[in-house]
Scaffold this motif. Structure first.
Motif, PDB file in Angstrom:
ATOM      1  N   VAL A   1      11.490 -29.378   3.582  1.00  0.00           N
ATOM      2  CA  VAL A   1      11.630 -28.534   2.398  1.00  0.00           C
ATOM      3  C   VAL A   1      10.120 -27.757   2.191  1.00  0.00           C
ATOM      4  O   VAL A   1      10.178 -26.594   1.938  1.00  0.00           O
ATOM      5  CB  VAL A   1      12.003 -29.175   1.200  1.00  0.00           C
ATOM      6  CG1 VAL A   1      11.867 -28.579  -0.055  1.00  0.00           C
ATOM      7  CG2 VAL A   1      13.416 -29.550   1.355  1.00  0.00           C
ATOM      8  N   MET A   2       8.848 -28.750   2.309  1.00  0.00           N
ATOM      9  CA  MET A   2       7.792 -28.086   2.130  1.00  0.00           C
ATOM     10  C   MET A   2       7.496 -26.896   3.109  1.00  0.00           C
ATOM     11  O   MET A   2       6.970 -25.970   2.747  1.00  0.00           O
ATOM     12  CB  MET A   2       6.761 -29.080   2.170  1.00  0.00           C
ATOM     13  CG  MET A   2       6.768 -30.298   1.331  1.00  0.00           C
ATOM     14  SD  MET A   2       5.723 -31.760   1.907  1.00  0.00           S
ATOM     15  CE  MET A   2       4.052 -31.078   2.210  1.00  0.00           C
ATOM     16  N   ALA A   3       7.963 -27.025   4.450  1.00  0.00           N
ATOM     17  CA  ALA A   3       8.053 -26.032   5.502  1.00  0.00           C
ATOM     18  C   ALA A   3       8.516 -24.682   4.888  1.00  0.00           C
ATOM     19  O   ALA A   3       8.027 -23.617   5.297  1.00  0.00           O
ATOM     20  CB  ALA A   3       8.371 -26.440   6.722  1.00  0.00           C
TER      21      ALA A   3
ATOM     22  N   THR B   1       8.447 -18.173  12.322  1.00  0.00           N
ATOM     23  CA  THR B   1       9.398 -19.399  13.042  1.00  0.00           C
ATOM     24  C   THR B   1       9.614 -18.705  14.362  1.00  0.00           C
ATOM     25  O   THR B   1       9.949 -19.287  15.333  1.00  0.00           O
ATOM     26  CB  THR B   1      10.844 -19.578  12.301  1.00  0.00           C
ATOM     27  OG1 THR B   1      11.293 -18.197  12.216  1.00  0.00           O
ATOM     28  CG2 THR B   1      10.498 -20.314  11.144  1.00  0.00           C
ATOM     29  N   GLY B   2       9.690 -17.434  14.628  1.00  0.00           N
ATOM     30  CA  GLY B   2       9.971 -16.842  15.774  1.00  0.00           C
ATOM     31  C   GLY B   2      11.449 -16.709  16.131  1.00  0.00           C
ATOM     32  O   GLY B   2      12.129 -16.629  17.258  1.00  0.00           O
ATOM     33  N   GLY B   3      12.205 -16.965  15.033  1.00  0.00           N
ATOM     34  CA  GLY B   3      13.751 -17.032  15.274  1.00  0.00           C
ATOM     35  C   GLY B   3      14.290 -17.202  13.910  1.00  0.00           C
ATOM     36  O   GLY B   3      13.397 -16.738  12.595  1.00  0.00           O
ATOM     37  N   GLU B   4      15.418 -17.323  13.536  1.00  0.00           N
ATOM     38  CA  GLU B   4      16.141 -17.610  12.497  1.00  0.00           C
ATOM     39  C   GLU B   4      15.972 -16.312  11.450  1.00  0.00           C
ATOM     40  O   GLU B   4      15.328 -16.565  10.172  1.00  0.00           O
ATOM     41  CB  GLU B   4      15.922 -18.668  11.700  1.00  0.00           C
ATOM     42  CG  GLU B   4      16.465 -19.873  12.542  1.00  0.00           C
ATOM     43  CD  GLU B   4      15.785 -21.363  11.889  1.00  0.00           C
ATOM     44  OE1 GLU B   4      15.475 -21.359  10.742  1.00  0.00           O
ATOM     45  OE2 GLU B   4      15.622 -22.499  12.596  1.00  0.00           O
TER      46      GLU B   4
ATOM     47  N   ASP C   1       5.272 -22.523   6.257  1.00  0.00           N
ATOM     48  CA  ASP C   1       4.049 -23.133   6.240  1.00  0.00           C
ATOM     49  C   ASP C   1       3.841 -23.776   7.401  1.00  0.00           C
ATOM     50  O   ASP C   1       4.724 -24.855   7.982  1.00  0.00           O
ATOM     51  CB  ASP C   1       4.139 -24.275   5.222  1.00  0.00           C
ATOM     52  CG  ASP C   1       2.731 -25.092   5.132  1.00  0.00           C
ATOM     53  OD1 ASP C   1       1.850 -24.882   6.002  1.00  0.00           O
ATOM     54  OD2 ASP C   1       2.667 -25.751   4.018  1.00  0.00           O
ATOM     55  N   GLY C   2       2.913 -23.305   8.232  1.00  0.00           N
ATOM     56  CA  GLY C   2       2.774 -23.746   9.544  1.00  0.00           C
ATOM     57  C   GLY C   2       2.506 -25.252   9.856  1.00  0.00           C
ATOM     58  O   GLY C   2       3.136 -25.906  10.699  1.00  0.00           O
ATOM     59  N   TRP C   3       1.565 -25.914   8.810  1.00  0.00           N
ATOM     60  CA  TRP C   3       1.153 -27.208   9.079  1.00  0.00           C
ATOM     61  C   TRP C   3       2.500 -28.114   8.701  1.00  0.00           C
ATOM     62  O   TRP C   3       2.793 -29.011   9.395  1.00  0.00           O
ATOM     63  CB  TRP C   3       0.407 -27.495   7.868  1.00  0.00           C
ATOM     64  CG  TRP C   3      -1.077 -27.121   7.959  1.00  0.00           C
ATOM     65  CD1 TRP C   3      -1.520 -25.831   7.410  1.00  0.00           C
ATOM     66  CD2 TRP C   3      -2.114 -27.207   9.120  1.00  0.00           C
ATOM     67  NE1 TRP C   3      -2.938 -25.583   7.779  1.00  0.00           N
ATOM     68  CE2 TRP C   3      -3.152 -26.284   8.916  1.00  0.00           C
ATOM     69  CE3 TRP C   3      -2.013 -27.805  10.331  1.00  0.00           C
ATOM     70  CZ2 TRP C   3      -4.291 -26.150   9.726  1.00  0.00           C
ATOM     71  CZ3 TRP C   3      -3.087 -27.891  10.997  1.00  0.00           C
ATOM     72  CH2 TRP C   3      -4.249 -27.094  10.971  1.00  0.00           C
ATOM     73  N   ALA C   4       3.297 -27.797   7.765  1.00  0.00           N
ATOM     74  CA  ALA C   4       4.450 -28.654   7.303  1.00  0.00           C
ATOM     75  C   ALA C   4       5.724 -28.282   8.617  1.00  0.00           C
ATOM     76  O   ALA C   4       6.389 -29.331   8.819  1.00  0.00           O
ATOM     77  CB  ALA C   4       5.097 -28.431   6.075  1.00  0.00           C
ATOM     78  N   ALA C   5       5.625 -27.191   9.146  1.00  0.00           N
ATOM     79  CA  ALA C   5       6.629 -27.006  10.059  1.00  0.00           C
ATOM     80  C   ALA C   5       6.386 -28.037  11.370  1.00  0.00           C
ATOM     81  O   ALA C   5       7.214 -28.437  12.027  1.00  0.00           O
ATOM     82  CB  ALA C   5       6.798 -25.446  10.570  1.00  0.00           C
ATOM     83  N   ALA C   6       4.976 -27.807  11.729  1.00  0.00           N
ATOM     84  CA  ALA C   6       4.642 -28.853  12.813  1.00  0.00           C
ATOM     85  C   ALA C   6       4.886 -30.281  12.615  1.00  0.00           C
ATOM     86  O   ALA C   6       5.460 -30.979  13.589  1.00  0.00           O
ATOM     87  CB  ALA C   6       3.366 -28.455  13.334  1.00  0.00           C
ATOM     88  N   ALA C   7       4.529 -30.603  11.458  1.00  0.00           N
ATOM     89  CA  ALA C   7       4.773 -32.041  11.071  1.00  0.00           C
ATOM     90  C   ALA C   7       6.213 -32.288  10.870  1.00  0.00           C
ATOM     91  O   ALA C   7       6.571 -33.506  11.703  1.00  0.00           O
ATOM     92  CB  ALA C   7       4.002 -32.257   9.525  1.00  0.00           C
ATOM     93  N   PHE C   8       7.047 -31.680  10.728  1.00  0.00           N
ATOM     94  CA  PHE C   8       8.478 -31.564  10.611  1.00  0.00           C
ATOM     95  C   PHE C   8       8.881 -31.926  12.111  1.00  0.00           C
ATOM     96  O   PHE C   8       9.638 -32.807  12.220  1.00  0.00           O
ATOM     97  CB  PHE C   8       9.220 -30.471   9.993  1.00  0.00           C
ATOM     98  CG  PHE C   8      10.735 -30.448  10.191  1.00  0.00           C
ATOM     99  CD1 PHE C   8      11.417 -31.406   9.587  1.00  0.00           C
ATOM    100  CD2 PHE C   8      11.209 -29.650  11.208  1.00  0.00           C
ATOM    101  CE1 PHE C   8      12.880 -31.320   9.720  1.00  0.00           C
ATOM    102  CE2 PHE C   8      12.586 -29.456  11.302  1.00  0.00           C
ATOM    103  CZ  PHE C   8      13.259 -30.398  10.719  1.00  0.00           C
TER     104      PHE C   8
END
Length: 180
Positions: free
Chosen positions: A94-96, A108-111, A117-124
């Motif tokens: 959700v943060m991402a 995201t390169g898609g969707e 948020d790049g940091w949260a997306a990587a952490a996810f």
């Protein structure tokens, strides 16, 4: 009727612990009984987590509560780990989705090429990978197929995390990346 009884029991537990349900937790007042129950359980879980941290702060005893070898209910450990990872993973996901002013926005390169948020997306991706790896353990599965599926899923998620980290490095102009 059982849902209402459970809701009343969780509210009674919160009251007994002296925990007030904040007004801003609007889900606890929802017309949806399931959502109310989930919000109240989340408050109880949040309280338990905070109080556990307070009770074990500065102590080595916390390890006894999470160790499959010390905790007498060993079967709880992998399931508990997966539940906590999934809870954390959902929060980070959700943060991402929201890009705060201090975060690093990346595509995201898609969707539909969403910006996250790049940091949260990587952490996810990393947390979800840990969840995938623990899956067979939590299900007490020694099946080779389950192990291969978990490994494949984790590898995929690690590649996604690496992509996000590369995009973050590019976004922040990290031309002097440390060698790996």
């Amino acid at each position: 009727m059982a849902l209402i009884d459970e809701e009343a029991q969780v509210r009674a537990a919160l009251d007994a612990l002296g925990v007030e349900v904040p007004d801003r937790l609007y889900q606890a007042r929802s017309d949806d009984a399931g959502l109310r129950r989930a919000a109240l359980w989340a408050m109880l879980w949040r309280t338990a987590g905070v109080r556990l941290a307070d009770a074990t702060e500065g102590s080595d005893e916390y390890g006894y509560l999470v160790s499959a070898y010390e905790w007498p209910l060993a079967e709880d450990q992998p399931c508990r780990a997966v539940q906590e990872l999934r809870f954390t993973c959902t929060r980070v996901e959700v943060m991402a989705d929201s890009v705060a002013p201090w975060s690093v926005p990346v595509s995201t390169g898609g969707e539909e090429d969403r910006i996250v948020d790049g940091w949260a997306a990587a952490a996810f991706c990393l947390i979800e990978g840990a969840d995938a790896v623990l899956g067979p353990l939590a299900q007490h599965s020694g099946a080779v197929g389950a192990a291969h599926d978990a490994i494949a899923r984790c590898r995929h998620l690690l590649r996604r995390a690496q992509e996000y980290l590369d995009r973050i490095a590019e976004a922040i102009g990290d031309g002097d990346k440390p060698s790996s």
